[in-house]
Design an enzyme around this catalytic site. Sequence first.
Site, PDB file in Angstrom:
ATOM      1  N   ASP A 275      78.539  35.202 102.288  1.00 44.33           N
ATOM      2  CA  ASP A 275      77.994  35.718 101.025  1.00 44.33           C
ATOM      3  C   ASP A 275      78.671  35.054  99.840  1.00 44.33           C
ATOM      4  OD1 ASP A 275      75.927  37.566 101.147  1.00 44.33           O
ATOM      5  OD2 ASP A 275      77.256  39.276 101.486  1.00 44.33           O
TER       6      ASP A 275
ATOM      7  N   GLU B  34      66.957  44.399 102.485  1.00 47.10           N
ATOM      8  CA  GLU B  34      67.842  45.577 102.546  1.00 47.10           C
ATOM      9  C   GLU B  34      67.117  46.810 102.004  1.00 47.10           C
ATOM     10  OE1 GLU B  34      71.897  45.024 101.306  1.00 47.10           O
ATOM     11  OE2 GLU B  34      72.267  47.169 101.202  1.00 47.10           O
TER      12      GLU B  34
HETATM   13  O1  KIV Z   1      77.400  42.253 102.520  1.00 49.39           O
HETATM   14  C1  KIV Z   1      76.800  42.487 103.572  1.00 49.39           C
HETATM   15  O2  KIV Z   1      77.380  42.873 104.596  1.00 49.39           O
HETATM   16  C2  KIV Z   1      75.360  42.262 103.588  1.00 49.39           C
HETATM   17  C3  KIV Z   1      74.592  42.832 104.744  1.00 49.39           C
HETATM   18  C4  KIV Z   1      74.560  44.287 104.664  1.00 49.39           C
HETATM   19  C5  KIV Z   1      73.258  42.241 104.859  1.00 49.39           C
HETATM   20  O3  KIV Z   1      74.831  41.678 102.703  1.00 49.39           O
END
Ligand code: KIV
Length: 263
Positions: free
Chosen positions: A87, A182
């Site tokens: 991310d 989500e």
């Molecule tokens: O940050 C995270 O773990 C996510 C998932 C919930 C898809 O973006």
Amino acid sequence: MVFGKLMNNKITNFIKKKNKSKIISLTAYSKNVASIIDKHCDLILVGDSLGSVLYNFSSTKKVTLDMMIEHSKSVRMGVTKSLLVVDMPYNTYRNSKEALSNAKKIISKTKCDAIKLEGGKKVVQIIKTLIKNKIPVMGHLGILPQSATNFKFKGKKLTERNKILKDSKLLEEAGVFSIVLECVESSLAKEITKTVKVPTIGIGASVHCDGQVLVTDDLIGLNKIKARFVKRYSNIEKQINDATLKFKKDVVTSKFPTKKHSY
Ligand code: KIV
């Protein structure tokens, strides 16, 4: 489709799973967990959810690039098979230049396969820039924790539905290789999954998605979240508690360490 020309084999194989087999995806924040789940997953995500799960932050906004990089370096050591996605945290992709510089840093330091970022139309130009620079991107629609003001599921109102559907098409056109949905209402998730050619990965977005993702700490019962979309598959909290109690008892009664565990 943009990804056809630019993406590597691992990514194209992942995309090919659409309409063939369900995609299994989980989060990991460290090597030991990653190495266990890697055998069974197609994709492992170092999610910025680590902010709330590990650091007790009230929102993912406090997660920094350095935190993501350090956890991802650990996870990388445990992942050999799955696609490793990291991310991009809040405020690290406010424009194309910033996004490119930070995405390059994540990729070079963690050796991950791809990055994920949140948003629709607003981030299309950023996604195009990353993909032009050979950085595979996973999209994220529905609830966007980095900017959310509430955590109600998405797709109840027609205007909201139309926007999310349009955003999914824009992300696909921009070249994402997959989209996380989500907390998206079931029939909308179904429509998006039918419409886009890349796999949709749902979390609270119904069985109609091409795959599912959960936060591993929720799945194993280590995190106490009570969201509707979470299903607990084990109670690790109890196992840790029981092991700790046994250890305590053995130490108190001098049953541990024995000669076997001494030098
Ligand atoms: O940050 C995270 O773990 C996510 C998932 C919930 C898809 O973006």
